[in-house]
Design an enzyme around this catalytic site. Structure first.
Site, PDB file in Angstrom:
ATOM      1  N   HIS A  13       0.840  -1.199   0.000  1.00 33.65           N
ATOM      2  CA  HIS A  13       0.000   0.000   0.000  1.00 33.65           C
ATOM      3  C   HIS A  13       0.872   1.244   0.000  1.00 33.65           C
ATOM      4  O   HIS A  13       1.231   1.791   1.040  1.00 33.65           O
ATOM      5  CB  HIS A  13      -0.947   0.007   1.202  1.00 33.65           C
ATOM      6  CG  HIS A  13      -2.087   0.964   1.056  1.00 33.65           C
ATOM      7  ND1 HIS A  13      -3.391   0.554   0.867  1.00 33.65           N
ATOM      8  CD2 HIS A  13      -2.125   2.305   1.038  1.00 33.65           C
ATOM      9  CE1 HIS A  13      -4.183   1.604   0.756  1.00 33.65           C
ATOM     10  NE2 HIS A  13      -3.432   2.693   0.856  1.00 33.65           N
ATOM     11  N   HIS A  15       1.174   4.871  -2.457  1.00 27.73           N
ATOM     12  CA  HIS A  15       0.665   5.656  -3.582  1.00 27.73           C
ATOM     13  C   HIS A  15       1.807   6.351  -4.320  1.00 27.73           C
ATOM     14  O   HIS A  15       2.802   6.762  -3.707  1.00 27.73           O
ATOM     15  CB  HIS A  15      -0.348   6.686  -3.094  1.00 27.73           C
ATOM     16  CG  HIS A  15      -1.629   6.081  -2.607  1.00 27.73           C
ATOM     17  ND1 HIS A  15      -2.652   5.748  -3.453  1.00 27.73           N
ATOM     18  CD2 HIS A  15      -2.026   5.726  -1.366  1.00 27.73           C
ATOM     19  CE1 HIS A  15      -3.646   5.225  -2.748  1.00 27.73           C
ATOM     20  NE2 HIS A  15      -3.290   5.193  -1.481  1.00 27.73           N
ATOM     21  N   HIS A 199      -9.936   0.702  -1.562  1.00 30.23           N
ATOM     22  CA  HIS A 199      -9.878   1.249  -0.217  1.00 30.23           C
ATOM     23  C   HIS A 199     -11.229   1.035   0.466  1.00 30.23           C
ATOM     24  O   HIS A 199     -12.273   0.997  -0.187  1.00 30.23           O
ATOM     25  CB  HIS A 199      -9.603   2.752  -0.264  1.00 30.23           C
ATOM     26  CG  HIS A 199      -8.189   3.109  -0.585  1.00 30.23           C
ATOM     27  ND1 HIS A 199      -7.512   2.572  -1.646  1.00 30.23           N
ATOM     28  CD2 HIS A 199      -7.325   3.970   0.018  1.00 30.23           C
ATOM     29  CE1 HIS A 199      -6.280   3.091  -1.692  1.00 30.23           C
ATOM     30  NE2 HIS A 199      -6.149   3.940  -0.688  1.00 30.23           N
ATOM     31  N   GLU A 202     -11.687   2.916   6.486  1.00 30.35           N
ATOM     32  CA  GLU A 202     -10.794   3.848   7.175  1.00 30.35           C
ATOM     33  C   GLU A 202     -11.608   5.033   7.674  1.00 30.35           C
ATOM     34  O   GLU A 202     -11.835   5.195   8.868  1.00 30.35           O
ATOM     35  CB  GLU A 202      -9.664   4.326   6.262  1.00 30.35           C
ATOM     36  CG  GLU A 202      -8.706   5.276   7.000  1.00 30.35           C
ATOM     37  CD  GLU A 202      -7.695   5.944   6.084  1.00 30.35           C
ATOM     38  OE1 GLU A 202      -6.598   6.261   6.579  1.00 30.35           O
ATOM     39  OE2 GLU A 202      -7.999   6.167   4.906  1.00 30.35           O
ATOM     40  N   ASP A 280       1.465   4.012   2.901  1.00 29.66           N
ATOM     41  CA  ASP A 280       0.432   4.844   2.285  1.00 29.66           C
ATOM     42  C   ASP A 280       1.028   6.050   1.543  1.00 29.66           C
ATOM     43  O   ASP A 280       1.268   5.981   0.344  1.00 29.66           O
ATOM     44  CB  ASP A 280      -0.572   5.291   3.345  1.00 29.66           C
ATOM     45  CG  ASP A 280      -1.936   5.639   2.756  1.00 29.66           C
ATOM     46  OD1 ASP A 280      -2.086   5.582   1.521  1.00 29.66           O
ATOM     47  OD2 ASP A 280      -2.852   5.941   3.528  1.00 29.66           O
ATOM     48  N   ASP A 281       1.246   7.151   2.247  1.00 29.06           N
ATOM     49  CA  ASP A 281       1.775   8.385   1.641  1.00 29.06           C
ATOM     50  C   ASP A 281       2.867   8.973   2.528  1.00 29.06           C
ATOM     51  O   ASP A 281       2.626   9.921   3.283  1.00 29.06           O
ATOM     52  CB  ASP A 281       0.644   9.416   1.461  1.00 29.06           C
ATOM     53  CG  ASP A 281      -0.435   8.952   0.514  1.00 29.06           C
ATOM     54  OD1 ASP A 281      -0.117   8.718  -0.668  1.00 29.06           O
ATOM     55  OD2 ASP A 281      -1.599   8.822   0.949  1.00 29.06           O
TER      56      ASP A 281
END
Length: 357
Positions: A13, A15, A199, A202, A280-281
């Site tokens: 995961h 991006h 997704h 969350e 994630d980011d």
């Protein structure tokens, strides 16, 4: 304690724009004469409320960073650096997620955008000793017909190796769009053999997870942490074998949990869920993959054996080949077989080191 950067693992995961180094973002902004918000370059991890206003600010910052990626060279640089950073943290398999729509205007369309990322992934894999595959993702903010277009494009490049598309995702604010309307796009991807990796769970709770399970039939669920709020939903995830891509830093950064200690990591693992930690980011949330494992160790008290189990889970949930999985799993076993540096060592009568367990 054993070095977590040496623990073989898969990263499922991450991006595309969010993988960027802060220094790279600053370089690209200067190159393209883009003025960046201070929050993107101040080295302070993002902390926002889990509200629509909080998401709006997150999206504006993400868009500002994405606006600095304006050429094939920029795109290739991001893939290469993501691969290098992951390899340095023990990741043997990276499945990076990209929505090509945003980069298409600079490279001649969505097809060239995907092909650039795929070719860059092949080159980076060879350069850094890591397998880099790609998830093509649609956005909930766009029309479901756009998602079908992306699913057909992803299907053209389906495979399991470096520089191939292994999955189809659906990202952005979970509160937007009608989940059921994206079902046909996932049907297209599934027929091509791609993993369904939307997704969910969350920003919204277990009812949304149940909806995603029903309408999109995921193989993996991006986040999915809030399934822990309903034992029946969590049980269904476990029974279906749906892996959860859990991203502790971003869950805190987006206000889903106030502190890392609130993350229900133990609950998910104890229920038998297949958990793969992800970053994630990192650009916005300030930490990469190893930091997520460090959090599991220091905040949730995971032993090295339990951390190795998380790494195995990430490998098994990946779309890597059986051979790659076998190699990575053997590496996890070898990591765990090494003596724990924190354990005291005595000397035998022959002066050979003996670890006291």
């Amino acid at each position: 304690m054993r070095d977590l950067a040496l623990l073989p693992k898969a990263h499922l995961h991450l991006h595309f724009t969010g993988s960027m180094r802060v220094t790279t973002l600053a370089d690209l902004a200067a190159q393209h004469n883009v003025r960046l918000p201070e929050a993107l370059v101040d080295a302070d991890p993002l902390r926002l409320p889990a509200t629509e206003r909080g998401w709006f600010r997150f999206q504006r910052l993400y868009d500002a960073a994405r606006a600095c990626v304006r050429s094939e060279a920029d795109m290739r640089r991001l893939v290469d650096e993501a691969a290098a950073d992951d390899a340095a943290e023990g990741s043997g398999r990276l499945e990076i997620q990209v929505d090509p729509t945003s980069y298409a205007p600079f490279v001649g369309g969505i097809t060239p955008a995907v092909e650039i990322v795929l070719d860059a992934a092949r080159v980076a894999s060879a350069a850094h000793g890591i397998e880099v595959a790609v998830v093509v993702a649609a956005s909930r903010m766009r029309h479901p017909l756009d998602a079908r277009t992306l699913a057909r494009l992803a299907a053209r490049y389906a495979g399991e190796g470096p520089g191939e598309v292994i999955g189809f995702g659906l990202s952005n604010d979970e509160r937007r769009g009608d989940t059921a309307e994206f079902g046909p796009a996932f049907d297209i991807a599934r027929r091509a053999g791609l993993a369904a990796v939307p997704h969910g769970g969350e920003l919204l709770g277990p009812d949304h997870v149940r909806e995603v399970l029903r309408e999109l039939v995921p193989d993996r669920l991006g986040h999915g942490v809030r399934s822990a709020e309903d034992p029946h939903v969590l049980e269904e995830i476990v029974e279906r074998g749906v892996a959860l891509e859990v991203n502790p830093a971003s869950n805190v950064g987006l206000g889903v949990y106030h502190e890392s200690s609130e993350l229900p990591l133990r609950t998910l693992v104890a229920a038998g869920a297949q958990v793969a930690l992800g970053a994630d980011d990192p650009l916005l949330f300030g930490s990469r993959l190893v930091a997520q494992y460090e959090m599991a160790r220091t905040v949730h008290g995971f032993s090295d054996g339990e951390l190795a189990a998380l790494a195995r889970s990430s490998v098994r949930a990946s779309r890597a080949s059986a051979r790659t999985k076998s190699q990575l799993l053997a590496g996890v076993d070898a990591w765990l077989a090494q003596p724990d540096p924190a354990e005291p060592v005595i000397r035998s009568e022959m002066d050979n080191p003996v670890t006291v367990g």
